[in-house]
Design a protein around this motif. Structure first.
Motif, PDB file in Angstrom:
ATOM      1  N   ARG B 118      -3.123 -62.485  41.599  1.00 21.78           N
ATOM      2  CA  ARG B 118      -3.855 -63.470  42.383  1.00 21.78           C
ATOM      3  C   ARG B 118      -3.806 -63.160  43.869  1.00 21.78           C
ATOM      4  N   ILE B 119      -2.674 -62.592  44.291  1.00 25.08           N
ATOM      5  CA  ILE B 119      -2.603 -62.163  45.689  1.00 25.08           C
ATOM      6  C   ILE B 119      -3.688 -61.128  45.931  1.00 25.08           C
ATOM      7  N   GLN B 120      -3.805 -60.224  44.979  1.00 23.89           N
ATOM      8  CA  GLN B 120      -4.841 -59.195  45.133  1.00 23.89           C
ATOM      9  C   GLN B 120      -6.214 -59.854  45.184  1.00 23.89           C
ATOM     10  N   ASP B 121      -6.452 -60.806  44.295  1.00 22.40           N
ATOM     11  CA  ASP B 121      -7.748 -61.469  44.263  1.00 22.40           C
ATOM     12  C   ASP B 121      -8.005 -62.232  45.552  1.00 22.40           C
ATOM     13  N   ALA B 122      -6.971 -62.972  45.991  1.00 25.38           N
ATOM     14  CA  ALA B 122      -7.173 -63.898  47.086  1.00 25.38           C
ATOM     15  C   ALA B 122      -7.268 -63.209  48.438  1.00 25.38           C
ATOM     16  N   GLU B 123      -6.537 -62.153  48.613  1.00 22.60           N
ATOM     17  CA  GLU B 123      -6.427 -61.593  49.947  1.00 22.60           C
ATOM     18  C   GLU B 123      -6.790 -60.124  50.005  1.00 22.60           C
ATOM     19  N   ILE B 124      -6.168 -59.355  49.148  1.00 26.21           N
ATOM     20  CA  ILE B 124      -6.289 -57.910  49.300  1.00 26.21           C
ATOM     21  C   ILE B 124      -7.684 -57.432  48.969  1.00 26.21           C
ATOM     22  N   SER B 125      -8.332 -58.090  48.021  1.00 29.05           N
ATOM     23  CA  SER B 125      -9.662 -57.620  47.653  1.00 29.05           C
ATOM     24  C   SER B 125     -10.647 -57.781  48.798  1.00 29.05           C
ATOM     25  N   ALA B 126     -10.269 -58.604  49.776  1.00 25.55           N
ATOM     26  CA  ALA B 126     -11.154 -58.777  50.926  1.00 25.55           C
ATOM     27  C   ALA B 126     -11.099 -57.571  51.867  1.00 25.55           C
ATOM     28  N   VAL B 127     -10.073 -56.744  51.711  1.00 26.73           N
ATOM     29  CA  VAL B 127      -9.940 -55.587  52.591  1.00 26.73           C
ATOM     30  C   VAL B 127     -10.822 -54.470  52.062  1.00 26.73           C
ATOM     31  N   GLU B 128     -11.763 -54.042  52.866  1.00 31.41           N
ATOM     32  CA  GLU B 128     -12.717 -53.060  52.381  1.00 31.41           C
ATOM     33  C   GLU B 128     -12.360 -51.675  52.905  1.00 31.41           C
ATOM     34  N   LEU B 129     -11.915 -50.847  51.999  1.00 32.90           N
ATOM     35  CA  LEU B 129     -11.602 -49.468  52.323  1.00 32.90           C
ATOM     36  C   LEU B 129     -12.262 -48.593  51.256  1.00 32.90           C
ATOM     37  N   PRO B 130     -12.582 -47.367  51.612  1.00 28.62           N
ATOM     38  CA  PRO B 130     -13.304 -46.557  50.644  1.00 28.62           C
ATOM     39  C   PRO B 130     -12.432 -46.045  49.504  1.00 28.62           C
ATOM     40  N   GLY B 131     -12.985 -46.030  48.325  1.00 30.39           N
ATOM     41  CA  GLY B 131     -12.501 -45.330  47.151  1.00 30.39           C
ATOM     42  C   GLY B 131     -11.042 -45.487  46.803  1.00 30.39           C
ATOM     43  N   GLU B 140      -0.413 -51.139  47.604  1.00 27.57           N
ATOM     44  CA  GLU B 140       0.753 -51.125  48.483  1.00 27.57           C
ATOM     45  C   GLU B 140       0.895 -52.480  49.187  1.00 27.57           C
ATOM     46  N   ALA B 141      -0.219 -52.978  49.680  1.00 29.65           N
ATOM     47  CA  ALA B 141      -0.176 -54.248  50.402  1.00 29.65           C
ATOM     48  C   ALA B 141       0.218 -55.390  49.474  1.00 29.65           C
ATOM     49  N   SER B 142      -0.285 -55.340  48.242  1.00 26.50           N
ATOM     50  CA  SER B 142       0.061 -56.420  47.318  1.00 26.50           C
ATOM     51  C   SER B 142       1.559 -56.395  47.021  1.00 26.50           C
ATOM     52  N   THR B 143       2.122 -55.190  46.960  1.00 25.42           N
ATOM     53  CA  THR B 143       3.561 -55.069  46.737  1.00 25.42           C
ATOM     54  C   THR B 143       4.327 -55.665  47.919  1.00 25.42           C
ATOM     55  N   VAL B 144       3.824 -55.396  49.127  1.00 23.31           N
ATOM     56  CA  VAL B 144       4.478 -55.918  50.335  1.00 23.31           C
ATOM     57  C   VAL B 144       4.446 -57.449  50.328  1.00 23.31           C
ATOM     58  N   ILE B 145       3.268 -58.002  50.036  1.00 21.86           N
ATOM     59  CA  ILE B 145       3.151 -59.467  50.036  1.00 21.86           C
ATOM     60  C   ILE B 145       4.011 -60.074  48.930  1.00 21.86           C
ATOM     61  N   ALA B 146       3.947 -59.451  47.760  1.00 25.46           N
ATOM     62  CA  ALA B 146       4.747 -59.984  46.645  1.00 25.46           C
ATOM     63  C   ALA B 146       6.229 -59.938  46.987  1.00 25.46           C
ATOM     64  N   VAL B 213      -2.028 -56.624  56.170  1.00 31.27           N
ATOM     65  CA  VAL B 213      -1.592 -57.728  55.330  1.00 31.27           C
ATOM     66  C   VAL B 213      -1.308 -58.958  56.169  1.00 31.27           C
ATOM     67  N   SER B 214      -1.634 -60.071  55.621  1.00 25.38           N
ATOM     68  CA  SER B 214      -1.353 -61.332  56.288  1.00 25.38           C
ATOM     69  C   SER B 214      -1.107 -62.375  55.223  1.00 25.38           C
ATOM     70  N   PRO B 215      -0.532 -63.539  55.613  1.00 24.23           N
ATOM     71  CA  PRO B 215      -0.296 -64.552  54.596  1.00 24.23           C
ATOM     72  C   PRO B 215      -1.582 -64.864  53.853  1.00 24.23           C
ATOM     73  N   PRO B 216      -1.478 -65.163  52.579  1.00 23.91           N
ATOM     74  CA  PRO B 216      -2.690 -65.340  51.789  1.00 23.91           C
ATOM     75  C   PRO B 216      -3.572 -66.464  52.287  1.00 23.91           C
ATOM     76  N   ALA B 217      -4.867 -66.224  52.178  1.00 17.32           N
ATOM     77  CA  ALA B 217      -5.807 -67.289  52.496  1.00 17.32           C
ATOM     78  C   ALA B 217      -6.016 -68.122  51.248  1.00 17.32           C
ATOM     79  N   ARG B 218      -6.201 -69.416  51.436  1.00 17.27           N
ATOM     80  CA  ARG B 218      -6.406 -70.269  50.278  1.00 17.27           C
ATOM     81  C   ARG B 218      -7.764 -69.970  49.667  1.00 17.27           C
ATOM     82  N   ARG B 219      -7.765 -69.879  48.332  1.00 11.81           N
ATOM     83  CA  ARG B 219      -9.034 -69.620  47.671  1.00 11.81           C
ATOM     84  C   ARG B 219      -9.916 -70.845  47.785  1.00 11.81           C
TER      85      ARG B 219
END
Lengths: 72, 222
Positions: B118-131, B140-146, B213-219
């Motif tokens: 859910r962290i990935q869904d809520a926050e990390i998926s918003a980060v747009e990087l190629p491939g 990596e970021a999801s691991t850091v937040i978790a 990475v930043s604290p999760p945004a509320r969905r």
């Protein structure tokens, strides 16, 4: 879910929420949280279901009385 | 204070006398501190309350916990019971509310893998990087937040999870956590602040760690 739907599902599925679809169980719990009549219906349904052989509750009774004694 | 009568009757006669009393009479005696009356009531109703609870919480141990909490709560709040009310109706409602709280707490507490997803869904998926780089850095970021979430005190972590990943309102969280709304707001504030500080520290220590990475945004509620 309203009380009528709750009553319908309770009659169809019984009071064991594990037998209910997960969404319906969540809605039933939400209803019961705010609707005492739903809780009463649920308690009645539990009373009407066949019971397993009664567990030995003597240790549980002792714990409850002891905790009440300590916390009073 | 629970107390035994000063001159107890013989066991069998006393038990017979108690058995002949109604629930309401027994609870009246409980209000006067009679331990044997309380024990008689618990013995009379614990099995049914256990069955009531297990139909909701679906776990033997949790059901026993509900029974214990319900009777102890009834004892502690005995002055709130009105003698004109049926004792079992009052008791069953206490027990049902305890069982409902546990049901909700369990449903509202995601498993660790689910939280990471859910962290990935809520926050990390918003980060747009190629491939593939994006995928790696998101992971990596999801691991850091978790990791930062897991390091929070239990109460802060629970409040944050319920608020951000289960979309519960403060009042609902307060009910689940058996805390005041003010306490929940305080937990959310401190949790957010701690999470933010830790994530900023991680970012500073890892200058090439890029996913911001930043604290999760509320969905948004659907």
């Amino acid at each position: 879910m309203d009380l009528q739907e709750f009553r319908r599902l309770l009659a169809a599925l019984g009071p064991d929420l594990a037998d209910w679809p997960a969404d319906a169980a969540d809605e039933a719990v939400a209803l019961m949280a705010g609707e005492p009549r739903a809780q009463d219906l649920f308690a009645r349904a539990v009373a009407e279901t066949a019971r397993d052989p009664a567990a030995d509750i003597s240790a549980l009774v002792d714990r409850i009385v002891e905790q009440a004694r300590r916390g009073d | 204070m629970l107390s035994q009568p000063n001159t107890p009757a013989p066991q069998t006669a006393a038990a017979a006398a108690l058995a002949a009393l109604s629930d309401e009479d027994l609870f009246q005696a409980c209000r006067a501190g009679d331990e044997r009356a309380f024990r008689a009531l618990v013995t009379r109703h614990a099995e049914f309350v256990r069955r009531l609870a297990i139909n909701v919480v679906r776990d033997e141990q949790e059901a026993e916990d509900v029974v214990q909490e319900a009777f102890v709560s009834a004892w502690r709040n005995r002055e709130a019971w009105r003698p004109e009310a049926k004792f079992t109706t009052w008791l069953y409602r206490i027990a049902m509310n305890k069982a409902i709280d546990r049901y909700r707490a369990r449903r509202a507490t995601p498993q660790p893998a689910e939280v990471i997803a859910r962290i990935q869904d809520a926050e990390i998926s918003a980060v747009e990087l190629p491939g593939q780089l994006a995928a790696l850095e998101r992971q990596e970021a999801s691991t850091v937040i978790a990791g930062a979430m897991e390091a929070l005190p239990e109460t802060q972590r629970t409040a944050l999870r319920l608020f951000y990943f289960e979309d519960l309102e403060v009042a609902e969280i307060a009910k689940v956590m058996l805390a005041s709304e003010q306490s929940v707001r305080s937990l959310l504030k401190r949790g957010r602040q701690t999470l933010k500080t830790r994530l900023q520290k991680q970012k500073t220590l890892r200058p090439h760690g890029s996913p911001g990475v930043s604290p999760p945004a509320r969905r948004p509620r659907s």
